[in-house]
Design a protein around this motif. Structure first.
Motif, PDB file in Angstrom:
ATOM      1  N   LYS A  77       0.968  -1.195  -0.010  1.00 35.55           N
ATOM      2  CA  LYS A  77      -0.007   0.009   0.020  1.00 35.55           C
ATOM      3  C   LYS A  77       0.923   1.247   0.141  1.00 35.55           C
ATOM      4  O   LYS A  77       0.502   2.172  -0.482  1.00 35.55           O
ATOM      5  N   PHE A  78       2.054   1.301   0.759  1.00 37.19           N
ATOM      6  CA  PHE A  78       3.018   2.410   0.781  1.00 37.19           C
ATOM      7  C   PHE A  78       3.530   2.626  -0.710  1.00 37.19           C
ATOM      8  O   PHE A  78       3.460   3.746  -1.059  1.00 37.19           O
ATOM      9  N   GLU A  81       0.466   4.303  -2.934  1.00 34.76           N
ATOM     10  CA  GLU A  81       0.476   5.831  -2.480  1.00 34.76           C
ATOM     11  C   GLU A  81       1.757   6.598  -3.113  1.00 34.76           C
ATOM     12  O   GLU A  81       1.586   7.695  -3.504  1.00 34.76           O
ATOM     13  N   SER A  84       1.454   7.164  -6.939  1.00 33.41           N
ATOM     14  CA  SER A  84       0.440   8.171  -7.031  1.00 33.41           C
ATOM     15  C   SER A  84       0.855   9.738  -6.817  1.00 33.41           C
ATOM     16  O   SER A  84       0.903  10.343  -7.623  1.00 33.41           O
ATOM     17  N   LEU A  85       1.769   9.814  -5.896  1.00 31.83           N
ATOM     18  CA  LEU A  85       2.425  10.975  -5.491  1.00 31.83           C
ATOM     19  C   LEU A  85       3.317  11.492  -6.734  1.00 31.83           C
ATOM     20  O   LEU A  85       3.495  12.503  -7.043  1.00 31.83           O
ATOM     21  N   ALA A 127      -6.474  10.770  -8.384  1.00 30.62           N
ATOM     22  CA  ALA A 127      -7.409  10.544  -7.125  1.00 30.62           C
ATOM     23  C   ALA A 127      -8.928   9.667  -7.452  1.00 30.62           C
ATOM     24  O   ALA A 127      -9.100   8.829  -6.827  1.00 30.62           O
ATOM     25  N   ASN A 130      -7.709   6.015  -7.964  1.00 29.53           N
ATOM     26  CA  ASN A 130      -7.320   5.168  -6.689  1.00 29.53           C
ATOM     27  C   ASN A 130      -8.575   5.099  -6.009  1.00 29.53           C
ATOM     28  O   ASN A 130      -8.752   4.061  -5.348  1.00 29.53           O
TER      29      ASN A 130
END
Length: 291
Positions: A77-78, A81, A84-85, A127, A130
Motif C-alpha cells: 500500500k505504501f 501511494e 500516485s504522488l 485521485a 485510486n
C-alpha cells in the motif's frame, strides 16, 4: 510480546526487517520522482530538450515499477501511494511547468491558468483512479479500460507542440498551445473509456521470442536516434485511437446488457394440452345403442 513500548524487545518486534523485494519498486518510483523534479529544473534553465527527455524517462520508469512489483511480489500500500504522488509530480506538475516556461508565459496569467488546470486535472485523475480501484459495480470487462486518458499518456501527448518545434515546425500561437493543453486536461478528467491493455496476456510463444527481442531493440534504437519523430508520431496515433477505445467499450457494454436481458427474461409459458372441440354429439342424451 511485552507491553512496555520502551523495552528493547518491543522495539525489535515493532520495526521488523523489510524484504528487499518490497524496496526495489519503491526505489524505481523514487528515481522517477527525481527525473520529474530534474525536468522542472531544466525547464527553468531553458534546456527544454533535456527536460522533455527527463519526462519521457520518468514515464518509462512508471511503466516499469508496477510490473516489477508484480513480478517479484513486492506490492504494498505504501508503494501504491508513493506511485500516485510520483505521477502527480512527474505527469501533472512537471509538464505544465515545462509548457509554461516554453511558451505559455507569453499569455501571462492566462498561460499560468492553463498550466495549473493541467496539473490539477492530473491530480484529480489520479485521485479518481485510486478511489475506483475497488468499485464492486464495475463490470468485468471494464478492467481493460481506463476512465479518461491516464496521467503518463496525458503528459506525453500534451508536449506534442514542443516535439514539433524540435523538428523545425514553426511554433503555434501561444493561445493555440493553451487551448491544446486544456483539451488534454479535459480528456484526463473525462469519462472517456481508454483502452489500457492491462489484461492482455504477456506470454510470448517460443518461436516469437527472438522477433520480439529484435523489435524492442529496433524501437529503442529509433527512440534514441529519432526521439522527436517517434514521440510526435506516437502522440498523434494515440489521440487518433481514442475513439476506437470508446467504440470498443460501448460494444462490450451493449453485449453485456443483451446477455443480462436474456437471462433475466421470464421463460416462455408451456403450451396448454390439446383438447378436442366440444360438439353436440357429446351432449346427446340418447341411449348408447342408438348412437
Amino acid at each position: 510480546m511485552p507491553s512496555d513500548p520502551n523495552s528493547p524487545e518491543f522495539r525489535r518486534r515493532r520495526f521488523r526487517p523489510i524484504p528487499v523485494r518490497m524496496l526495489v519498486p519503491n526505489m524505481i518510483t523514487l528515481l522517477a520522482i527525481c527525473a520529474g523534479l530534474t525536468a522542472i529544473r531544466l525547464s527553468t534553465e531553458g534546456r527544454m530538450e533535456l527536460a522533455v527527455a527527463a519526462i519521457v524517462f520518468a514515464a518509462i520508469l512508471d511503466g516499469i515499477d508496477g510490473r516489477v512489483a508484480r513480478m517479484i511480489k513486492g506490492q504494498s500500500k505504501f508503494g501504491a501511494e508513493l506511485d500516485s504522488l510520483a505521477d502527480f509530480v512527474n505527469f501533472g506538475v512537471a509538464p505544465g511547468l515545462i509548457l509554461y516556461f516554453w511558451q505559455l508565459h507569453e499569455l501571462n496569467n492566462g498561460g499560468w491558468i492553463a498550466a495549473m488546470v493541467f496539473a490539477i486535472s492530473g491530480g484529480l485523475r489520479l485521485a479518481r483512479f485510486n478511489a475506483s480501484i475497488d468499485d464492486p459495480n464495475k463490470p468485468a470487462f471494464a478492467a481493460n479500460y481506463f476512465t479518461g486518458v491516464p496521467a503518463p499518456a496525458g503528459a506525453i501527448t500534451v508536449l506534442l507542440p514542443i516535439y514539433l518545434a524540435f523538428l523545425g515546425v514553426p511554433a503555434p500561437p501561444a493561445t493555440l498551445t493553451a487551448f491544446y493543453t486544456l483539451l488534454i486536461a479535459f480528456l484526463m478528467v473525462s469519462r472517456l473509456p481508454v483502452f489500457s491493455g492491462k489484461t492482455v496476456k504477456m506470454r510470448v510463444p517460443p518461436e516469437m521470442v527472438l522477433p520480439v527481442f529484435v523489435s524492442v531493440v529496433f524501437f529503442v534504437a529509433l527512440l534514441i536516434g529519432y526521439p522527436w519523430h517517434i514521440l510526435s508520431a506516437g502522440s498523434v496515433l494515440y489521440l487518433i485511437s481514442l475513439p476506437w477505445g470508446w467504440k470498443s467499450y460501448r460494444d462490450e457494454e451493449r453485449s453485456l446488457a443483451a446477455k443480462t436481458q436474456d437471462t433475466s427474461a421470464p421463460p416462455p409459458a408451456a403450451a396448454a394440452p390439446y383438447t378436442a372441440p366440444v360438439t353436440d354429439a357429446d351432449h346427446d342424451d340418447r341411449p348408447a345403442h342408438l348412437h
